[in-house]
Design a protein around this motif. Sequence first.
Motif, short mmCIF file in Angstrom:
data_model
loop_
_atom_site.label_atom_id
_atom_site.label_comp_id
_atom_site.label_asym_id
_atom_site.label_seq_id
_atom_site.Cartn_x
_atom_site.Cartn_y
_atom_site.Cartn_z
N LEU A 16 -52.36 -39.51 -19.32
CA LEU A 16 -51.75 -40.83 -19.44
C LEU A 16 -51.37 -41.05 -20.90
CD1 LEU A 16 -51.90 -42.25 -16.74
CD2 LEU A 16 -53.56 -43.81 -17.72
N GLU A 24 -54.49 -46.48 -14.54
CA GLU A 24 -54.08 -45.11 -14.23
C GLU A 24 -53.44 -45.03 -12.84
OE1 GLU A 24 -56.85 -42.00 -15.04
OE2 GLU A 24 -55.65 -40.51 -13.96
N TRP A 27 -49.95 -46.48 -13.07
CA TRP A 27 -49.09 -45.62 -13.90
C TRP A 27 -48.61 -44.42 -13.08
CZ3 TRP A 27 -48.23 -40.80 -15.77
CH2 TRP A 27 -47.36 -40.68 -16.86
N ARG A 28 -49.53 -43.81 -12.35
CA ARG A 28 -49.13 -42.61 -11.59
C ARG A 28 -48.14 -42.95 -10.48
NH1 ARG A 28 -51.36 -38.55 -13.78
NH2 ARG A 28 -53.32 -38.81 -14.89
#
Length: 353
Positions: A16, A24, A27-28
């Motif tokens: 990240l 996380e 974000w993914r």
Amino acid sequence: MSAIAPAHPANPYSPLPPGSTFTEHDWRLLARQWHPVADSSEVTGAPLQAVLLDEALVVYRVHGEVVVARDVCPHRGVPLSMGSHDGEGVVCPYHGLRFGAGGRCNRIPSSPGQAIPAKLHLATYPTVERYGLVWVCLAPDADNPAPLPVMPHWDQAGFQQINCPPFDINGFAGRQVEGFLDVAHFAWIHTGTFADPANQLVPDYVPVETPTGFTVDYVSNVSNYGVGFHHLAPPDYPWLRHFEVHLPFCASLTIHFPGDERLVIFNCASPVSARRTRLFVPIARNFNLDQPVEEVHAFNLRVFEEDRAMVELQKPERLPLDMTLEAHIPADRSSIAYRRGLKKMGFGEFFLA
Ligand code: FES
Ligand SMILES: [Fe+2]
């Protein structure tokens, strides 16, 4: 949506970005999608820095091809966007290593005769040029690749293509997109540009789910001619505004002007971080083709400014996906469809500050 694949140590995209403002998990999910990072016309000689999802990127062009990579020299970590371009690639300002097509290192000035190890090549990201924009996918999902958002009419004969200069907003992309879909604020915010302060009613409309989001046909008598030009529409003209939402952050609006005149505004909100958005707005239209594009830029800039004031003030900064966290009114059917769509894609309540 399927469960998120765990970070894989061999995946160059797995770390990240330092100081990521997203969880996380989110974000993914966002990194699997295509986001615009620059106007194609801006990417010429010198390398350019763009930031997407808190990741600093270098964007450059070599022999016509656009390359997007992390903005970090693999040698000693200097940002390549600080470098120059000598026609064969981007030259790092520190020791002069040069990166060309496909991000491959093609010159080490201090040892020109030596073979170049693979470790010196840049890890590049999938990149597509479309609608006058450079689109990037930071972490493509090989099993389920995200489709590029579609803009109506852009390639159609008789249509003019216009790219408004990118517009920065100190706010979250989700709030901005929701505002773009919101038809109840016209009479309050857009009275300096196209709306009528006395026309506040929002007629019924029904969002219809699609594989990538939803569409909405919204008919009202709010003119889309600029203030002072409303008389150009025939009396009682039913203005159709057709929205196509491509989750998470793109939406097109096709406005049906009298006759066969069409104006398409493609609202592409690029998440620089959870708190900053760079808005890209390709426009297509089949009328007023002689009008200078600067006038179109200026008019749209005024509309974006009117919206920006609200988006930057909203609290929480992020967008609550739990429907019970904000109050809703009947005009909010698009906002509700938008939040439901994001939730269905698997986003957490990351929109909550
Ligand atoms: S840090 Fe880029 S060439 Fe050394
Ligand atoms: Fe608006």
